[in-house]
Design a protein around this motif. Structure first.
Motif, short mmCIF file in Angstrom:
data_model
loop_
_atom_site.label_atom_id
_atom_site.label_comp_id
_atom_site.label_asym_id
_atom_site.label_seq_id
_atom_site.Cartn_x
_atom_site.Cartn_y
_atom_site.Cartn_z
N UNK A 1 -7.13 -1.49 8.42
CA UNK A 1 -6.69 -0.67 7.13
C UNK A 1 -8.16 -0.76 6.42
N UNK A 2 -8.29 0.49 5.87
CA UNK A 2 -9.67 0.59 5.29
C UNK A 2 -9.74 -0.33 3.89
N UNK A 3 -11.06 -0.67 3.70
CA UNK A 3 -11.16 -1.70 2.69
C UNK A 3 -10.64 -1.31 1.27
N UNK B 1 -3.97 3.66 8.85
CA UNK B 1 -3.94 2.57 9.63
C UNK B 1 -3.06 1.17 8.98
N UNK B 2 -1.83 1.60 8.51
CA UNK B 2 -1.19 0.57 7.71
C UNK B 2 0.30 0.43 8.33
N UNK C 1 -1.30 -0.89 -2.88
CA UNK C 1 -2.26 -0.35 -1.86
C UNK C 1 -1.93 1.03 -1.27
N UNK C 2 -0.69 1.48 -1.28
CA UNK C 2 -0.30 2.77 -1.13
C UNK C 2 -0.94 3.73 -1.81
N UNK C 3 -0.91 3.46 -3.14
CA UNK C 3 -1.40 4.47 -4.20
C UNK C 3 -2.92 4.65 -4.10
N UNK D 1 -9.45 8.85 7.02
CA UNK D 1 -8.65 9.58 8.13
C UNK D 1 -9.48 10.49 8.76
N UNK D 2 -10.65 11.26 8.24
CA UNK D 2 -11.37 12.23 9.07
C UNK D 2 -12.02 11.26 10.25
#
Ligand SMILES: Cc1ncc(COP(=O)(O)O)c(C=O)c1O
Length: 375
Positions: free
Chosen positions: A29-31, A223-224, A260-262, A272-273
């Motif tokens: 998951x991105x930082x 990636x969650x 985290x989703x926000x 994502x790219x």
């Protein structure tokens, strides 16, 4: 999940298994998203929230959908759920009465069938044309509509085939369903992983909001998978039905995962790219290698991160009677985990997830190739 658990058992016994079974990104998951969850914890954002999710998140979902696809949903037309699977389950519970028919194109994501059955509905399967890249058309859907049809379920890009519905055909499917008052659920779980073409949501068609329902998920896009955040975009009456159900079932999705989703939706989108660029590289590698295996043929996926080769000819030469048997033998003898096509409604295919490194892909595809050649 069954394949993953059998592969896990072999791994625990010390067997070196290459796992192509899991439908989840191998990226972390991105930082920025992880930091938002840590901040939520530090700020003690650890209590119940509204059953349907915090308003900030619902707004972020509506805003992102608007900027990605041009839709215009309000927070009261949105519900946050415990993953994308949860919203699909809830939708079937809310919309489908015993005896109602739900049209599902084949191959389908394995969960659809079971959640329709659980709701007492009847699955009506529509075969797609493999030689045309598993293309689905409005006329195929139309031929299967009866007075009992309640829902048409569409998944583009598709798990497992990677097929992407042509925009024009999607629009026609909407016209076919809306004029009969049939719900059209569009599962957009993989909508950001398209190899070419512009992202499209049928929910952006004029008037579509009355009968089109979006089932969404942050699992793959960011990636969650373990955080369990999905969402539904639908008319308020449907959302209210889901909230009623959810209030006695899960209550709200986890509070810190919502924060985290926000961040995932409002923060930088470069990750994502980056993931898409890596999937693009892997797709080329996998398709090239699969096409070299005798008796395998494969359509190029146009989205998502799965290859769905037809192994029919290879199975014939090997005296293997089903994709299930092929998958079992690949796991036991070649130590490669794949998902057999029966899970998705076809019997000559296996699903290979390329959400794994090129090195792993190479190792696994070498093994499959050797298995097919040596048997
Ligand atoms: C087509 C499709 N829809 C929905 C989901 C739901 O994902 P999750 O429940 O992890 O958000 C998945 C997961 O594999 C999927 O493949």
């Amino acid at each position: 999940m069954k394949v993953a658990s059998e592969a896990g058992r072999l791994k625990r016994e010390g067997v070196d298994v290459v796992d192509f079974g899991a439908g989840e990104p191998d990226f972390p998951t991105p930082d920025n998203i992880k930091r938002a969850a840590v901040k939520a914890l530090d700020e003690n954002f650890t209590k119940y929230t509204a059953v349907d999710g915090i308003v900030d998140l619902k707004k972020a979902i509506c805003d992102r959908h608007q900027s990605d696809f041009g839709t215009s949903y309000a927070p009261n037309e949105c519900v946050v759920t415990v993953g994308g699977k949860h919203v699909i389950f809830n939708l079937m519970q809310v919309l489908v009465n015993p005896g109602d028919e739900v049209i599902i194109p084949v191959p389908y994501w394995v969960t659809y069938k079971d959640v329709v059955n659980y709701a007492g509905g009847k699955c009506v399967f529509v075969n797609t044309d493999e030689s045309q890249g598993f293309a689905l058309t409005a006329s195929m859907i139309e031929r299967h509509i009866t007075p009992k049809t309640k829902v048409v379920m569409v998944n583009s890009p598709s798990n497992p085939s990677g097929a992407v519905l042509d925009d024009e055909e999607f629009r026609k499917i909407y016209q076919v369903t809306s004029k009969r008052g049939i719900w059209l659920i569009t599962d957009e779980c993989y909508c950001h992983f398209l190899y070419g073409g512009k992202p499209y949501s049928v929910a952006a068609e004029p008037g579509a909001k009355d009968t089109v329902i979006v089932a969404g998920s942050l699992s793959k896009t960011y990636a969650m998978t373990g955080w369990r955040i999905g969402f539904g975009l639908a008319p308020k009456a449907v959302i209210d039905g889901i909230i009623k159900l959810q209030s006695h079932m899960t209550s709200n999705p986890t509070s810190i995962a919502q924060k985290a989703a926000v961040e995932a939706l409002r923060g930088p989108q470069e990750s994502v790219q980056e993931m898409l660029a890596e999937y693009t590289r892997r797709r080329a590698f996998v398709i090239d290698r699969l096409r070299k295996i005798p008796g395998f043929s494969v359509q190029e996926p146009k989205g998502a991160f799965y290859a769905y080769p037809n192994a029919g000819q290879a199975m014939k030469s090997l005296g293997i009677g089903s994709a299930l048997e092929l998958a079992e033998r690949l796991l036991k003898e070649a130590h490669v985990a794949v998902v057999p096509g029966e899970a998705f409604g076809t019997d000559e295919h296996i699903r290979i997830s390329y959400a794994t490194s090129i090195a792993e892909l190479e190792r696994g595809l070498d093994r499959i190739h050797r298995f097919v050649q040596s048997a």
